[in-house]
Design a protein around this motif. Structure first.
Motif, PDB file in Angstrom:
ATOM      1  N   PRO A 355      -3.870  13.709 -10.149  1.00  0.00           N
ATOM      2  CA  PRO A 355      -3.109  13.631  -8.640  1.00  0.00           C
ATOM      3  C   PRO A 355      -2.075  13.261  -8.134  1.00  0.00           C
ATOM      4  O   PRO A 355      -1.506  12.422  -9.040  1.00  0.00           O
ATOM      5  CB  PRO A 355      -5.160  13.200  -7.255  1.00  0.00           C
ATOM      6  N   LYS A 356      -1.320  12.592  -6.635  1.00  0.00           N
ATOM      7  CA  LYS A 356      -0.213  11.474  -6.832  1.00  0.00           C
ATOM      8  C   LYS A 356      -1.365  10.363  -6.255  1.00  0.00           C
ATOM      9  O   LYS A 356      -1.492  10.540  -5.231  1.00  0.00           O
ATOM     10  CB  LYS A 356       0.502  12.389  -5.729  1.00  0.00           C
ATOM     11  N   LEU A 357      -0.513   9.433  -6.375  1.00  0.00           N
ATOM     12  CA  LEU A 357      -1.190   8.322  -6.489  1.00  0.00           C
ATOM     13  C   LEU A 357       0.086   6.975  -6.121  1.00  0.00           C
ATOM     14  O   LEU A 357       1.358   7.169  -6.098  1.00  0.00           O
ATOM     15  CB  LEU A 357      -1.879   7.185  -7.225  1.00  0.00           C
ATOM     16  N   ASP A 358      -0.256   6.865  -4.763  1.00  0.00           N
ATOM     17  CA  ASP A 358       0.794   6.521  -3.672  1.00  0.00           C
ATOM     18  C   ASP A 358       1.533   4.787  -4.068  1.00  0.00           C
ATOM     19  O   ASP A 358       2.468   4.191  -3.723  1.00  0.00           O
ATOM     20  CB  ASP A 358       0.889   6.666  -2.301  1.00  0.00           C
ATOM     21  N   LYS A 359      -0.045   4.382  -4.606  1.00  0.00           N
ATOM     22  CA  LYS A 359       0.904   2.693  -5.232  1.00  0.00           C
ATOM     23  C   LYS A 359       0.667   3.083  -7.184  1.00  0.00           C
ATOM     24  O   LYS A 359       2.305   1.974  -7.473  1.00  0.00           O
ATOM     25  CB  LYS A 359       0.479   1.371  -4.552  1.00  0.00           C
TER      26      LYS A 359
END
Length: 404
Positions: A355-359
């Motif tokens: 998935p996409k991790l924002d940090k």
């Protein structure tokens, strides 16, 4: 380590896997920065290298994506010298992944007990057709056998025809995903101090069995079979189907509740049809499913696909174009999400980290490379072998390296 990017940049993984399931596990971990050292046999390599179409540069495209971000070492780990090399790698790793038939590591003197003597905190991920225990543990097993045993093939297709396998290696790929999940849980147990290294034992049929999930409680709790149901939802509990539009494209529709089902009916047949009393509950949909499917299909056949989807969207109903790969590559939403990625100088594109991790997002650093043992020399140097020792290992055939 070679990189300090990603949330797993402090994790080293030894991948002794081949073909799909174990390499998928390694690739998923590598996407988020893990230093994955993939071990292949000198002169032979992973069969995955030749299992797919070739890119313009002659490298298999499946290899490019499943060997991405990995350092490649060619090592005969069954030899005495190779065993010592492997030991040094294991002593400095957190995770080891393998997907040999049960007993292969044991016969080579590399049972989990031995590996844990070398590194008591090591997480050992073992993937096999039927698991390390049970009456079928010694059987050979591939992904299709897992799709059959999980119930997936039985549930896929039309009632009056043969069971069907999906169009991709579902069992292998989901096993790779579940293996990465298991590795992270076991590693957390090590890091939290609740357990030292342990074995993650995964049979190829089990991830699909768990992810399908509802068929077991449906049978045991409700007493209902779960059989092939064509393009409809399981047990026809809600409107669903795939329909051909006027322009020849295909649309899939679905609903998960009576309310979302009524939106589909209103879009396709008007508010009066959707407001009929029987459609206040899902049971009412089940009784009228043949009529619902026929009327929705007729509505879609009168419209070009995008026009029909626009109408469904205007009613907040779920409908989507059935994409082929060219549709995927051209879709602006997929592009905006950054889901298709590549590297400079290579035309081959792959699906990006999920998935996409924002940090601490994942990243494609490089694609799988063609040279067998491309990183053998640099990895062995990193682990304390001097140039003379490396040359001797290469000359003996224990280690493979380009131009050796």
């Amino acid at each position: 380590m070679s990189t300090k990017n990603g949330p797993l940049s402090d994790v080293r993984v030894i991948e002794m896997g081949h073909v799909i399931a174990a390499p998928m596990c390694g690739a998923l971990l590598s996407d988020f920065g893990a230093d994955v050292i993939k071990i292949e046999r000198p002169g032979q390599g992973d069969m995955l290298r030749v299992l797919s179409a070739r890119a313009k540069d002659g490298v298999g495209v499946w290899w490019k994506t499943l060997a991405r971000n990995k350092r490649l070492v060619a090592l005969d780990w069954k030899s005495a010298e190779g065993r010592e090399v492997l030991r040094r790698l294991v002593e400095n790793a957190q995770i080891l992944i393998e997907n040999f038939r049960p007993g292969v590591l044991e016969r080579a003197g590399l049972a989990p007990e031995v590996l844990h003597e070398w590194n008591p905190d090591l997480v050992i991920v073992r993937i096999s057709g039927y698991g390390q225990t049970g009456p079928r543990a010694s059987w050979p097993g591939f992904g299709r056998a897992g799709e059959a045993m999980s119930g997936l093939a039985h549930m896929t297709g039309f009632a009056d025809n043969a069971p069907m396998h999906p169009g991709f290696p579902a069992a292998d790929s989901t096993t790779g995903l579940m293996a990465a999940y298991g590795a992270m849980m076991a590693l957390h147990a090590v890091q939290s101090g609740s357990a030292r290294g342990q074995v993650v034992d995964l049979a190829i049929f089990e991830p699909l069995l768990r992810l399908i999930d509802y068929h077991v409680p449906t049978r045991t709790g409700a007493g209902l079979p779960v059989d092939r149901n064509g393009l409809q939802a399981p047990n026809s509990y809600a409107p669903a189907g795939v329909f051909r539009a006027k322009d020849g494209k295909w649309i899939t529709i679905s609903a998960g509740s009576a309310a979302t089902g009524r939106r589909l009916l209103e879009a396709a047949g008007g508010a009066e049809w959707a407001a009929q009393p029987q459609f206040q509950t899902l049971e009412g949909f089940t009784k009228d499913m043949d009529e619902i499917v026929e009327r929705i299909g007729a509505f879609i056949a009168l419209h070009d696909a995008q026009d029909a989807i626009d109408i469904f969207q205007a009613h907040d109903a779920v409908a989507a174009m059935v994409y082929d790969v060219d549709d995927i590559l051209a879709d602006p939403h997929i592009a905006a999400r950054g889901d298709i990625v590549g590297v400079e100088g290579d035309d081959t594109k792959v699906v990006g980290p999920v998935p996409k991790l924002d940090k601490t997002p994942g990243r494609l650093r490089w694609l799988g490379r063609s040279a067998l043992g491309a990183d053998s020399r640099s990895v062995l140097e990193e682990f304390g072998f001097d140039s003379g020792q490396i040359a001797a290992l290469i000359n003996k055939g224990t280690v493979g390296a380009p131009d050796s």
